[in-house]
Scaffold this motif. Structure first.
Motif, PDB file in Angstrom:
ATOM      1  N   ASN A  77      20.843  26.996  44.553  1.00 57.17           N
ATOM      2  CA  ASN A  77      21.852  27.803  45.251  1.00 57.17           C
ATOM      3  C   ASN A  77      21.386  29.245  45.429  1.00 57.17           C
ATOM      4  O   ASN A  77      21.617  29.860  46.477  1.00 57.17           O
ATOM      5  N   ARG A  78      20.716  29.789  44.401  1.00 57.97           N
ATOM      6  CA  ARG A  78      20.203  31.163  44.518  1.00 57.97           C
ATOM      7  C   ARG A  78      19.117  31.225  45.585  1.00 57.97           C
ATOM      8  O   ARG A  78      19.090  32.158  46.398  1.00 57.97           O
ATOM      9  N   ASN A 130      26.786  26.101  51.572  1.00 54.34           N
ATOM     10  CA  ASN A 130      27.664  27.040  50.880  1.00 54.34           C
ATOM     11  C   ASN A 130      27.260  28.494  51.142  1.00 54.34           C
ATOM     12  O   ASN A 130      28.106  29.357  51.388  1.00 54.34           O
ATOM     13  N   ALA A 131      25.944  28.754  51.084  1.00 53.59           N
ATOM     14  CA  ALA A 131      25.468  30.119  51.335  1.00 53.59           C
ATOM     15  C   ALA A 131      25.734  30.526  52.782  1.00 53.59           C
ATOM     16  O   ALA A 131      26.072  31.682  53.073  1.00 53.59           O
ATOM     17  N   SER A 132      25.601  29.562  53.687  1.00 48.28           N
ATOM     18  CA  SER A 132      25.847  29.834  55.105  1.00 48.28           C
ATOM     19  C   SER A 132      27.288  30.287  55.331  1.00 48.28           C
ATOM     20  O   SER A 132      27.544  31.259  56.053  1.00 48.28           O
ATOM     21  N   ASP A 191      29.310  31.608  53.063  1.00 51.85           N
ATOM     22  CA  ASP A 191      29.511  32.900  52.397  1.00 51.85           C
ATOM     23  C   ASP A 191      29.007  34.057  53.244  1.00 51.85           C
ATOM     24  O   ASP A 191      29.575  35.161  53.209  1.00 51.85           O
ATOM     25  N   LEU A 192      27.927  33.807  54.003  1.00 50.43           N
ATOM     26  CA  LEU A 192      27.292  34.874  54.780  1.00 50.43           C
ATOM     27  C   LEU A 192      27.709  34.858  56.253  1.00 50.43           C
ATOM     28  O   LEU A 192      27.095  35.508  57.095  1.00 50.43           O
ATOM     29  N   VAL A 231      18.978  31.537  53.692  1.00 54.72           N
ATOM     30  CA  VAL A 231      19.982  31.786  54.737  1.00 54.72           C
ATOM     31  C   VAL A 231      19.857  33.211  55.278  1.00 54.72           C
ATOM     32  O   VAL A 231      19.961  33.444  56.487  1.00 54.72           O
ATOM     33  N   GLU A 232      19.622  34.167  54.399  1.00 59.13           N
ATOM     34  CA  GLU A 232      19.433  35.551  54.848  1.00 59.13           C
ATOM     35  C   GLU A 232      18.215  35.657  55.762  1.00 59.13           C
ATOM     36  O   GLU A 232      18.231  36.400  56.757  1.00 59.13           O
ATOM     37  N   GLY A 263      23.393  23.725  49.002  1.00 53.78           N
ATOM     38  CA  GLY A 263      23.191  25.153  48.768  1.00 53.78           C
ATOM     39  C   GLY A 263      23.167  25.936  50.061  1.00 53.78           C
ATOM     40  O   GLY A 263      23.757  27.026  50.162  1.00 53.78           O
ATOM     41  N   ARG A 295      20.484  31.044  49.211  1.00 55.14           N
ATOM     42  CA  ARG A 295      21.062  32.286  49.737  1.00 55.14           C
ATOM     43  C   ARG A 295      19.983  33.157  50.373  1.00 55.14           C
ATOM     44  O   ARG A 295      20.173  33.728  51.458  1.00 55.14           O
ATOM     45  N   TYR A 296      18.811  33.242  49.710  1.00 57.45           N
ATOM     46  CA  TYR A 296      17.704  34.017  50.276  1.00 57.45           C
ATOM     47  C   TYR A 296      17.213  33.390  51.583  1.00 57.45           C
ATOM     48  O   TYR A 296      16.872  34.094  52.537  1.00 57.45           O
TER      49      TYR A 296
END
Length: 311
Positions: free
Chosen positions: A28-29, A95-97, A99-100, A35-36, A92, A32-33
């Motif tokens: 998941n961590r 979910n990150a998508s 959130d961002l 997705v950014e 992951g 997030r990177y």
């Protein structure tokens, strides 16, 4: 819009907690990177290692092995970890998508990597996998199989399998179409499931493909602009771990090959990453390979990590 293949190591996924929950938290961590990085305007395909995960699965398979519940072969276990780790990464990313504020779609492609049936590694298997056995257990195991075993660091005997170089990715066209459609494919887990071609048939073999070489073949097969290999360190170093260690910001193929001759890169660690990078950028001045840490991924545009180019 540049296309990048991002290679995420299996050891980077299994940091400390070997449970599926612990590994999902690590994924998941990383997601997030990633997705950014996509948000910044990049197309992406994700590859991943599976060494610790397939090793654990083999232990579980062997612990429950019986005539009615036989342990699966290595190629099938590789496919199982491609599916499970792909599921973690997809979830992951999703979910990150959200959130961002993104709408990123992904899917896992169970990927096969073609290898040469005459690859020299098949004559000299050297990659230890699975559980440890006593000498007595090995004698019993070899009565019913042609498996080879070696003593591993005084801890017992382990089965050894070939580690052939991949020739091409069987599903490369599917992966390329997926990327071009704006979907993030999760592919070539553990370097891909090693297969050989006999006539017009594909057959799985018990072998282990290095994740970095598998990722390079994916990048080559989909005509990617960048190969990004994520590892535990921010940059590649020479004299690593010594007082005079030095981070490398940008090296050419010729410089990388000279460092290899000097023995600067560990065989089971940084060396295959450098070799895969060389293969990807050699004779292609428009291609780039970057080796860095997961947390440094968003900083690549600011020259983070180690850049490797043809010249």
């Amino acid at each position: 819009m540049a296309t990048s293949v991002i290679a995420l190591g299996g050891n980077a996924i299994l940091e400390k907690d070997p449970t599926d929950i612990g590994q999902k938290e690590t994924v998941n961590r990383a997601a997030r990177y990633i997705v950014e990085y996509i948000k910044a305007g990049n197309k992406v395909a994700i590859c991943h290692g599976n060494g610790p995960q397939v090793g654990n699965l083999l232990l579980q398979q062997n612990a429950a092995n019986s005539k009615k519940n036989p342990a699966f072969r290595l190629d099938t276990c590789g496919a199982m970890t491609e599916g499970s780790i792909g599921y973690w990464i997809q979830q992951g990313l999703d979910n990150a998508s959200k959130d961002l504020g993104q709408n990123i779609k992904s899917l896992t492609v169970i990927t096969q990597s073609e290898v040469d049936k005459n690859d020299p590694s098949f004559r000299s298997p050297s990659k230890p996998i699975g559980p440890f056995y006593t000498k007595k257990e090995v004698i019993e195991l070899q009565k019913n199989s042609n498996d080879m075993f070696i003593e591993d660091a005084g801890r017992g005997y382990r089965k050894v399998v070939p580690s052939p170089k991949p020739i091409k990715i069987v599903e490369r066209d599917i992966i390329k179409d997926t990327v071009n459609a704006g979907i993030v494919p999760v592919v070539a887990g553990g370097g891909g499931i090693p297969v050989i071609v006999e006539g017009n048939q594909i057959k799985g073999v018990e072998a282990v493909i290095d994740k970095d070489f598998g990722s390079e073949k994916v990048a080559e097969g989909i005509s990617a602009d960048n190969l990004i290999i994520l590892t535990a360190v921010d940059s590649v170093y020479i004299n690593f771990g010594q007082e005079n260690q030095k981070a490398l910001n940008h090296i050419t193929v010729a410089e990388a090959e000279e460092y290899i001759k000097q023995g600067q890169f560990a065989k089971g660690s940084m060396l295959p990453k450098i070799q895969a990078a060389i293969l990807f950028v050699m004779d292609h001045p428009d291609r780039k390979a970057i080796i860095t840490s997961i947390s440094n991924l968003p900083n690549i545009s600011q020259n983070a990590g180690t850049l490797i180019t043809d010249k």
